[in-house]
Design an enzyme around this catalytic site. Sequence first.
Site, PDB file in Angstrom:
ATOM      1  N   LYS A  13      -8.568   3.550 -13.777  1.00 41.68           N
ATOM      2  CA  LYS A  13      -7.783   2.467 -13.864  1.00 41.68           C
ATOM      3  C   LYS A  13      -8.905   0.888 -13.957  1.00 41.68           C
ATOM      4  O   LYS A  13      -8.518   0.767 -15.465  1.00 41.68           O
ATOM      5  CB  LYS A  13      -7.075   2.104 -13.130  1.00 41.68           C
ATOM      6  CG  LYS A  13      -5.951   2.273 -12.696  1.00 41.68           C
ATOM      7  CD  LYS A  13      -4.591   2.018 -12.271  1.00 41.68           C
ATOM      8  CE  LYS A  13      -4.906   1.560 -10.475  1.00 41.68           C
ATOM      9  NZ  LYS A  13      -4.814   2.684  -9.992  1.00 41.68           N
ATOM     10  N   ARG A 132     -17.634   9.075  -7.211  1.00 38.70           N
ATOM     11  CA  ARG A 132     -17.640   7.534  -7.185  1.00 38.70           C
ATOM     12  C   ARG A 132     -18.730   7.359  -6.217  1.00 38.70           C
ATOM     13  O   ARG A 132     -19.726   5.828  -5.805  1.00 38.70           O
ATOM     14  CB  ARG A 132     -16.800   7.113  -7.248  1.00 38.70           C
ATOM     15  CG  ARG A 132     -16.640   5.083  -7.031  1.00 38.70           C
ATOM     16  CD  ARG A 132     -15.175   4.833  -7.471  1.00 38.70           C
ATOM     17  NE  ARG A 132     -14.066   4.669  -6.642  1.00 38.70           N
ATOM     18  CZ  ARG A 132     -12.715   4.507  -6.474  1.00 38.70           C
ATOM     19  NH1 ARG A 132     -12.321   4.259  -7.786  1.00 38.70           N
ATOM     20  NH2 ARG A 132     -11.605   4.149  -5.184  1.00 38.70           N
ATOM     21  N   ARG A 155      -3.856   6.488   1.403  1.00 37.83           N
ATOM     22  CA  ARG A 155      -3.907   5.199  -0.069  1.00 37.83           C
ATOM     23  C   ARG A 155      -2.968   6.650  -1.592  1.00 37.83           C
ATOM     24  O   ARG A 155      -2.340   6.002  -2.234  1.00 37.83           O
ATOM     25  CB  ARG A 155      -5.223   4.837  -0.686  1.00 37.83           C
ATOM     26  CG  ARG A 155      -5.616   3.879  -0.141  1.00 37.83           C
ATOM     27  CD  ARG A 155      -7.207   3.015  -0.499  1.00 37.83           C
ATOM     28  NE  ARG A 155      -7.424   3.217  -1.304  1.00 37.83           N
ATOM     29  CZ  ARG A 155      -8.565   2.996  -2.709  1.00 37.83           C
ATOM     30  NH1 ARG A 155     -10.204   3.451  -1.376  1.00 37.83           N
ATOM     31  NH2 ARG A 155      -8.719   2.649  -3.380  1.00 37.83           N
TER      32      ARG A 155
HETATM   33  P1  AMP Z   1      -7.300  -1.148  -5.882  1.00 34.77           P
HETATM   34  O1  AMP Z   1      -8.703  -1.951  -5.728  1.00 34.77           O
HETATM   35  O2  AMP Z   1      -6.129  -1.454  -6.855  1.00 34.77           O
HETATM   36  O3  AMP Z   1      -7.148   0.338  -4.960  1.00 34.77           O
HETATM   37  O4  AMP Z   1      -6.603  -2.484  -4.185  1.00 34.77           O
HETATM   38  C1  AMP Z   1      -7.434  -2.432  -2.965  1.00 34.77           C
HETATM   39  C2  AMP Z   1      -6.377  -2.823  -1.699  1.00 34.77           C
HETATM   40  O5  AMP Z   1      -6.112  -3.518  -2.340  1.00 34.77           O
HETATM   41  C3  AMP Z   1      -4.985  -1.559  -1.942  1.00 34.77           C
HETATM   42  O6  AMP Z   1      -5.019  -0.465  -1.013  1.00 34.77           O
HETATM   43  C4  AMP Z   1      -3.739  -2.835  -1.161  1.00 34.77           C
HETATM   44  O7  AMP Z   1      -4.924  -2.491   0.590  1.00 34.77           O
HETATM   45  C5  AMP Z   1      -4.124  -3.898  -1.560  1.00 34.77           C
HETATM   46  N1  AMP Z   1      -3.462  -3.932  -2.531  1.00 34.77           N
HETATM   47  C6  AMP Z   1      -3.829  -4.396  -4.200  1.00 34.77           C
HETATM   48  N2  AMP Z   1      -3.649  -4.034  -5.000  1.00 34.77           N
HETATM   49  C7  AMP Z   1      -1.839  -4.579  -4.036  1.00 34.77           C
HETATM   50  C8  AMP Z   1      -0.535  -4.576  -4.410  1.00 34.77           C
HETATM   51  N3  AMP Z   1       0.061  -5.432  -5.758  1.00 34.77           N
HETATM   52  N4  AMP Z   1       0.282  -4.706  -3.176  1.00 34.77           N
HETATM   53  C9  AMP Z   1       0.053  -4.334  -2.022  1.00 34.77           C
HETATM   54  N5  AMP Z   1      -1.345  -4.071  -1.953  1.00 34.77           N
HETATM   55  C10 AMP Z   1      -2.567  -4.383  -2.941  1.00 34.77           C
END
Ligand code: AMP
Length: 201
Positions: A13, A132, A155
Amino acid sequence: MIIILLGPPGAGKGTQAAHIVEKYGIPQLSTGDILRAAVAEQTPVGIKAKEVMDLGDLVSDDIVAAIVEERIDAEDCAGGFLLDGFPRTLAQAEMLDTMLLDDLMEKQERNLDAVIELRVDADLLIERLRTRVKETVARGEEPRKDDDEETFKYRLKVYQDQTAPLIPYYEKQGKLKVVDGMGAVDAVSAEIDAKLDQFRR
Ligand code: AMP
């Protein structure tokens, strides 16, 4: 142009978001990046979110929705934006629908154009994660805490349980565009462009 980028952790992404930002000139709104910055700055939201994020769980819908609502009101989002990592639950998707509808009532034309789902094979994701992490270490940087293999697997499960239901949700709205995320970066970008060009304004 308002676009959502959907896909499990490690689907690419971030990489494709950078491509969309460059090609279509809209800002990227990554809730993960915003939350990590809040954690680093130890803001009240960051302090609340840190533990949940380290465990690989989701931060509460209200917190992330408030972040997004504030961010999309900024001037640079007037011409559209790319959501990366939001929404992640059905409740968040409904909150986003309400936010856009509220803007519409204020005579701001704001429609969600498309949801790009990067579809990938789950087995490949662990391989990508290992690469990564290795690349991050090679750059002399600290890997993300939630990129530890067990947390990463958790996750993925959170994605399956809480985020994957958004796929039929957006399919029903006629917004879903599925892109094969398994190919080379440029091939994936080209497929995204083919799906997005019709929304260019
Ligand atoms: P990401 O960088 O998008 O993988 O996000 C890292 C972490 O941030 C996730 O594992 C969640 O703990 C939190 N997070 C990011 N976006 C959201 C969202 N839309 N809703 C809830 N938690 C989020």
